[in-house]
Design a protein around this motif. Structure first.
Motif, PDB file in Angstrom:
ATOM      1  N   UNK A 188       0.921  -1.134  -0.232  1.00 23.49           N
ATOM      2  CA  UNK A 188      -0.101   0.229  -0.027  1.00 23.49           C
ATOM      3  C   UNK A 188       0.536   1.137   0.094  1.00 23.49           C
ATOM      4  N   UNK A 189       1.933   1.041   0.629  1.00 20.96           N
ATOM      5  CA  UNK A 189       3.037   2.552   1.082  1.00 20.96           C
ATOM      6  C   UNK A 189       3.737   2.854  -0.739  1.00 20.96           C
ATOM      7  N   UNK A 190       3.806   1.383  -0.863  1.00 20.70           N
ATOM      8  CA  UNK A 190       4.590   1.405  -1.976  1.00 20.70           C
ATOM      9  C   UNK A 190       3.746   2.563  -3.465  1.00 20.70           C
ATOM     10  N   UNK A 191       2.176   1.835  -3.044  1.00 16.20           N
ATOM     11  CA  UNK A 191       1.306   2.446  -4.494  1.00 16.20           C
ATOM     12  C   UNK A 191       1.083   3.859  -4.233  1.00 16.20           C
ATOM     13  N   UNK A 192       1.213   4.274  -2.625  1.00 13.67           N
ATOM     14  CA  UNK A 192       0.518   5.773  -2.227  1.00 13.67           C
ATOM     15  C   UNK A 192       2.138   6.425  -2.637  1.00 13.67           C
ATOM     16  N   UNK A 193       3.323   5.674  -2.868  1.00 13.24           N
ATOM     17  CA  UNK A 193       4.126   7.100  -2.860  1.00 13.24           C
ATOM     18  C   UNK A 193       4.381   6.919  -4.237  1.00 13.24           C
ATOM     19  N   UNK A 194       3.317   5.777  -5.171  1.00 10.43           N
ATOM     20  CA  UNK A 194       3.689   6.393  -6.844  1.00 10.43           C
ATOM     21  C   UNK A 194       3.019   7.402  -7.213  1.00 10.43           C
ATOM     22  N   UNK A 195       1.559   7.496  -5.966  1.00 15.48           N
ATOM     23  CA  UNK A 195       0.551   8.537  -6.098  1.00 15.48           C
ATOM     24  C   UNK A 195       1.065   9.757  -6.201  1.00 15.48           C
TER      25      UNK A 195
ATOM     26  N   UNK B 109       3.930  12.157  -2.306  1.00 18.22           N
ATOM     27  CA  UNK B 109       4.132  12.325  -1.291  1.00 18.22           C
ATOM     28  C   UNK B 109       3.256  12.644   0.255  1.00 18.22           C
ATOM     29  N   UNK B 110       1.922  13.494  -0.393  1.00 14.42           N
ATOM     30  CA  UNK B 110       0.443  13.401   0.260  1.00 14.42           C
ATOM     31  C   UNK B 110       0.377  12.319   0.430  1.00 14.42           C
ATOM     32  N   UNK B 111      -0.251  11.365  -0.028  1.00 15.21           N
ATOM     33  CA  UNK B 111      -0.106  10.364   0.520  1.00 15.21           C
ATOM     34  C   UNK B 111       0.774   9.134   1.283  1.00 15.21           C
ATOM     35  N   UNK B 112       1.211   9.592   0.470  1.00 14.28           N
ATOM     36  CA  UNK B 112       2.854   8.692   1.581  1.00 14.28           C
ATOM     37  C   UNK B 112       2.685   8.714   2.429  1.00 14.28           C
ATOM     38  N   UNK B 113       2.712   9.962   2.947  1.00 18.65           N
ATOM     39  CA  UNK B 113       2.716  10.082   4.296  1.00 18.65           C
ATOM     40  C   UNK B 113       1.580  10.086   5.149  1.00 18.65           C
ATOM     41  N   UNK B 114       0.469  10.604   4.654  1.00 19.57           N
ATOM     42  CA  UNK B 114      -0.944   9.776   5.049  1.00 19.57           C
ATOM     43  C   UNK B 114      -1.659   8.590   5.711  1.00 19.57           C
ATOM     44  N   UNK B 115      -0.518   8.505   4.690  1.00 21.89           N
ATOM     45  CA  UNK B 115      -1.111   6.879   4.896  1.00 21.89           C
ATOM     46  C   UNK B 115       0.477   5.726   6.206  1.00 21.89           C
TER      47      UNK B 115
ATOM     48  N   UNK C 294     -17.123   4.992  -0.715  1.00 19.97           N
ATOM     49  CA  UNK C 294     -16.158   5.577  -0.174  1.00 19.97           C
ATOM     50  C   UNK C 294     -14.756   5.652   0.152  1.00 19.97           C
ATOM     51  N   UNK C 295     -13.769   6.504   0.460  1.00 17.92           N
ATOM     52  CA  UNK C 295     -12.700   6.132   0.380  1.00 17.92           C
ATOM     53  C   UNK C 295     -12.123   5.226   1.319  1.00 17.92           C
ATOM     54  N   UNK C 296     -11.038   4.461   1.188  1.00 15.99           N
ATOM     55  CA  UNK C 296     -10.376   3.999   3.126  1.00 15.99           C
ATOM     56  C   UNK C 296      -8.645   4.023   3.225  1.00 15.99           C
ATOM     57  N   UNK C 297      -8.284   3.079   3.159  1.00 16.55           N
ATOM     58  CA  UNK C 297      -6.642   3.539   3.604  1.00 16.55           C
ATOM     59  C   UNK C 297      -6.330   2.464   2.115  1.00 16.55           C
ATOM     60  N   UNK C 298      -6.998   2.189   1.482  1.00 20.32           N
ATOM     61  CA  UNK C 298      -6.323   1.603   0.121  1.00 20.32           C
ATOM     62  C   UNK C 298      -5.932   2.959  -1.178  1.00 20.32           C
ATOM     63  N   UNK C 299      -7.130   3.770  -0.735  1.00 25.12           N
ATOM     64  CA  UNK C 299      -6.919   5.600  -1.580  1.00 25.12           C
ATOM     65  C   UNK C 299      -7.312   4.791  -2.543  1.00 25.12           C
TER      66      UNK C 299
END
Length: 452
Positions: A379-386, A388-394, A447-452
């Motif tokens: 999930x962190x790898x996927x968020x980082x690809x989107x 930095x904001x998504x990454x640190x939020x996770x 609805x949004x969740x941890x998976x973005x």
């Protein structure tokens, strides 16, 4: 007479059934006729055949009519769990075999002893079975004992239609030392076979096919079995309809293997009429393509959490590709979590599951450990690809110890992308961990969740 004056508590299943029927009769019948006792012996014996033998014997105290009826029962269910000590169980079994009407054919016997069974008791039971081997059709044995004499007895029962064996060496204390399954077992009428803790041995080829001789086999269950000196377990049957596999079919010589993917046997299916397929355990076997093309009902419960990886997710994915005609699919949430490890899974167009009518998801707890950390890393790898904001939020969410969603976002729709009208239901054996209504609402809402 066997324990005529010893009654168990009134909650005993058999007496509860019989006494309730008699009470209802006395309430409804003003003439006080015992309608149950007036039933023909054949009907009463049929009713008793569904009860454990201990409960059947207890009916001898009901009246003179019942005194000797138990002796003509054609089914013996001998379970040690119904006795407070091993000695009482052994005494009971010996008396049942001694007093039973020998002119009555024995059609079925189910022996269950959790742990070691005394050799003399086992031998006595097996000798009794062998003396009725031309009539017995259903045989179940679950013990820690001498497998040699057990298999010798089984091989003499040529009329068997159902065989269930769960065997461990005496004194094994729960260890999983496998019992060698005989390469030739002449049971021409066998339609149902369930095996626990057996090893299927290969020969010159790299493929072992232990069930080819059972030409009428309809149902096959394999639990905690292994493959020795072979790479492939072949199940070939024109008549097989139901197949259930529990736990890995591991090779016996794992220590000498270097390639991880070769550590486990491949399952080769040639079962054109297979209807139901169930797998429970650590899903690590590869199944030969098209082996599941005829299946209509599937149940997959991959319970691994210690070392789940992308490779295991790909194995589940490859299984899904074979479910061309599946109408009913049951999976656990853990299985879906492992499947979600496959990179870019939700972007894949499935060529299968086009006939899906129902999807059931059994919610199981996801423990803190290897699998949950692997999911978080993905999930962190996927968020980082989107961003930095998504990454640190996770990262912040994980530090706050927010639990992972029980079902990966979008994966249910992924499974029914070719059958959007398939009915989805959620079940759980852990109601204290899950609120089914909330799961259903979160899954149906965007609805949004941890998976973005």
């Amino acid at each position: 007479m066997l324990n005529q004056h010893r009654m168990s508590d009134s909650k005993e299943e058999s007496l509860m059934i019989l006494e309730n029927m008699k009470k209802k009769k006395r309430h409804c019948d003003h003439q006080n006729e015992d309608r149950l006792t007036d039933l023909p012996d054949s009907v009463l014996l049929h009713i008793l055949s569904f009860l454990k033998t201990k409960h059947v014997v207890q009916t001898c105290v009901l009246s003179k009519r019942w005194k000797n009826l138990w002796k003509r029962i054609s089914t013996l269910m001998l379970h040690s769990t119904n006795f407070s000590t091993v000695k009482r169980f052994a005494t009971f079994v010996s008396k049942v075999l001694n007093f039973r009407d020998t002119s009555t054919a024995l059609n079925a016997l189910d022996l269950y002893r959790h742990g070691d069974i005394e050799p003399h008791l086992l031998k006595k039971i097996l000798n009794y079975v062998c003396s009725h081997n031309t009539h017995i059709q259903k045989l179940g044995i679950s013990v820690n004992g001498d497998s040699g004499i057990i298999m010798s007895c089984v091989s003499s029962c040529h009329a068997l239609t159902s065989l269930k064996l769960s065997l461990y060496p005496r004194g094994s204390n729960g260890s999983h030392t496998p019992i060698l399954f005989p390469k030739s077992l002449n049971l021409p009428s066998l339609t149902s076979l369930n095996l626990t803790n057996f090893a299927f041995c290969g020969a010159e080829s790299d493929c072992v096919e232990p069930f080819f001789a059972f030409t009428k086999l309809n149902s096959l269950g394999i639990r905690s079995c292994k493959v020795k000196d072979a790479q492939i377990l072949s199940i070939s049957s024109e008549t097989l309809v139901n197949l259930a596999i529990e736990y890995p079919l591991e090779k016996m010589n794992l220590a000498i293997q270097t390639d991880y993917s070769s550590n486990f046997a491949e399952i080769k299916l040639s079962t054109p009429n297979l209807y139901t397929f169930s797998f429970t355990g650590d899903l690590i076997q590869k199944i030969c393509r098209s082996g599941l093309s005829s299946v209509k009902q599937v149940n997959i419960d991959d319970s691994r959490q210690d070392d789940a990886s992308v490779e295991h997710g790909l194995i589940i994915f490859n299984w899904l590709l074979d479910f061309a005609n599946v109408e009913s699919l049951t999976v656990t949430s853990t299985t879906l979590q492992i499947l979600s490890l496959v990179p870019d899974l939700l972007d894949v167009k499935l060529p299968s599951l086009c006939n899906l009518k129902s999807l059931e998801v059994e919610l199981t707890p996801l423990d803190e450990g290897y699998l949950s950390q692997t999911i978080k890393d993905a999930m962190l790898k996927k968020a980082a690809a989107k961003s930095d904001e998504e990454f640190f939020k996770l990262i912040k969410a994980f530090n706050a110890r927010i639990e992972l969603p029980p079902i990966p976002d979008g994966i249910v729709d992924f499974l029914r992308q070719n059958s959007p009208s398939a009915q989805v239901t959620y079940t759980t054996e852990f109601p204290h961990r899950f609120h089914l209504m909330e799961v259903e609402e979160s899954d149906s809402a965007a609805s949004p969740n941890l998976y973005g």
